[in-house]
Design an enzyme around this catalytic site. Structure first.
Site, short mmCIF file in Angstrom:
data_model
loop_
_atom_site.label_atom_id
_atom_site.label_comp_id
_atom_site.label_asym_id
_atom_site.label_seq_id
_atom_site.Cartn_x
_atom_site.Cartn_y
_atom_site.Cartn_z
CG HIS A 129 -0.60 -0.10 2.19
ND1 HIS A 129 -0.20 -1.79 2.79
CD2 HIS A 129 0.70 1.18 3.12
CE1 HIS A 129 0.69 -0.80 3.95
NE2 HIS A 129 0.46 -0.16 4.60
NE ARG B 230 -7.19 -28.22 -19.64
CZ ARG B 230 -7.41 -26.93 -18.91
NH1 ARG B 230 -7.99 -25.45 -19.62
NH2 ARG B 230 -7.93 -27.54 -18.00
CD GLU C 237 -13.04 -19.83 -17.86
OE1 GLU C 237 -11.63 -19.35 -18.88
OE2 GLU C 237 -12.45 -20.78 -18.03
CG ASN D 164 -8.34 -24.87 -13.19
OD1 ASN D 164 -7.90 -24.50 -11.80
ND2 ASN D 164 -9.10 -23.99 -13.43
NE ARG D 165 -11.11 -29.73 -14.75
CZ ARG D 165 -10.83 -28.84 -15.37
NH1 ARG D 165 -10.62 -28.37 -14.55
NH2 ARG D 165 -11.47 -29.04 -16.49
CD GLU E 134 -1.80 2.86 -7.72
OE1 GLU E 134 -2.44 4.51 -8.53
OE2 GLU E 134 -1.14 2.20 -7.71
CG HIS F 6 -8.83 -20.01 -15.77
ND1 HIS F 6 -7.80 -21.32 -16.47
CD2 HIS F 6 -8.54 -19.66 -14.65
CE1 HIS F 6 -7.98 -21.96 -14.96
NE2 HIS F 6 -7.81 -21.00 -14.40
O1 0X9 Z 1 -11.86 -25.61 -17.29
C1 0X9 Z 1 -10.90 -25.47 -16.52
O2 0X9 Z 1 -10.14 -25.43 -15.82
C2 0X9 Z 1 -11.14 -23.66 -16.72
N1 0X9 Z 1 -12.09 -23.35 -18.07
S1 0X9 Z 1 -10.40 -22.92 -19.28
O3 0X9 Z 1 -11.57 -22.87 -20.56
N2 0X9 Z 1 -10.16 -21.98 -18.76
O4 0X9 Z 1 -9.78 -24.19 -19.32
C3 0X9 Z 1 -12.95 -23.12 -15.92
C4 0X9 Z 1 -12.56 -23.42 -14.59
C5 0X9 Z 1 -13.47 -23.21 -13.47
N3 0X9 Z 1 -12.91 -23.41 -12.31
C6 0X9 Z 1 -12.97 -25.14 -12.01
N4 0X9 Z 1 -13.30 -26.02 -12.99
N5 0X9 Z 1 -12.71 -25.31 -10.67
ZN ZN Z 2 -7.87 -22.10 -17.89
#
Ligand code: 0X9
Ligand code: ZN
Length: 272
Positions: free
Chosen positions: A49, A90, A234, A107-108, A52, A160
């Site tokens: 901080h 990806r 997104e 993200n999985r 600004e 994303h």
């Molecule tokens: O599928 C995803 O991981 C994300 N879309 S992307 O096309 N950018 O890959 C969406 C993520 C939404 N949130 C979660 N799946 N937890």
């Molecule tokens: Zn994504």
């Protein structure tokens, strides 16, 4: 055209991080949080901080520190540059066991209903969940950083592309979270802020209900850790260019995303 109107290689991004923290050493810190599968450093920038010009930014920065991680998938991103035919890569670039396929969907890979419906145990799939939760060093580094700061983190936002959505938990189940109503109205406010900024339409909604079931995501994981205000943006566009957004759209996309971040931060501030 400027730095912010172009895409950059990992090397350029590392140099940029070095340069901005040097020029703005009074307001920025670079925090090393771990290294990638291919041993590239993972950094988070912390905005401290200070006074600004922007009035709302001043108020927000008076109350909050902002932690920004420009790139989590440093190996995958570098790979899209070194192998231009794989511009749309990806996954991470890790290899587990003796699989013939490379990469885990980060993200999985978070520990939130890991590898349930909407993810795959098969290494060759784009939505491969990895051999176990946090198997990816990049995911482990982010999870550790967030876990270690969970008592001070008031909101979590992951950026994303594409589809122009403001998503909130859950994505691992069709069920509503216990904060569904508040998160829905806040996502609506964020989408309206975007509309005022660039006139673009972003749709608010819970992940699984709005797009698809997708477990192991960082937003759901952060939410279940206790960070109520957890979102996935997104960004642009809605399919005209898809993942290959023209450089001229980078800056307006940043501006609209920033307006949504401010809207969320103001709500958090009102609800401390
Ligand atoms: O599928 C995803 O991981 C994300 N879309 S992307 O096309 N950018 O890959 C969406 C993520 C939404 N949130 C979660 N799946 N937890
Ligand atoms: Zn994504």
């Amino acid at each position: 055209s400027s730095y912010y109107e172009n895409y950059h290689s990992m090397k350029e991004i590392y140099h940029w991080m070095e340069a901005v923290v040097k020029v703005h050493s009074d307001l920025l810190q670079k925090i090393y949080i771990g290294s990638s599968y291919e041993k590239r450093p993972l950094y988070v920038l912390k905005a401290i901080h200070v006074r600004e010009r922007d009035r709302t930014m001043t108020t927000l920065l008076e109350h909050f520190d902002f932690y920004v991680m420009p790139v989590i998938n440093v190996d995958g991103y570098e790979y899209t540059w070194s192998h231009p035919s794989n511009r749309l890569w990806r996954k991470s670039r890790s290899s587990h066991g003796n699989s013939k396929c490379i990469g885990t969907d980060m993200n999985r890979n978070f520990d939130a209903h890991w590898c349930g419906p909407g993810a795959s145990h098969f290494e060759c799939q784009e939505i491969y969940c990895g051999p176990y939760p946090e198997s990816e060093p990049e995911v482990k580094a982010v999870a550790r950083f967030v876990r270690d700061h969970k008592d001070i983190i008031k909101a979590y936002i992951t950026m994303h592309s594409y589809s122009q959505l403001v998503l909130f938990p859950y994505s691992y189940t069709m069920n509503k979270s216990k904060d569904h109503e508040e998160l829905e109205s806040l996502a609506q406010k964020a989408a309206k802020a975007i509309k005022r900024t660039t006139w673009k339409t972003y749709r608010p909604g819970a992940g699984a209900q709005t797009i698809y079931l997708a477990p192991g995501g960082s937003d759901d994981w952060a939410y279940d850790l206790g960070i109520k205000y957890s979102f996935t943006f997104e960004l642009r566009d809605t399919g005209t260019y898809g993942f290959l957004l023209p450089p001229r759209e980078i800056k307006p996309t940043c501006l609209e995303a920033l307006s949504a971040v401010k809207e969320i931060a103001q709500h958090v501030l009102q609800n401390l």
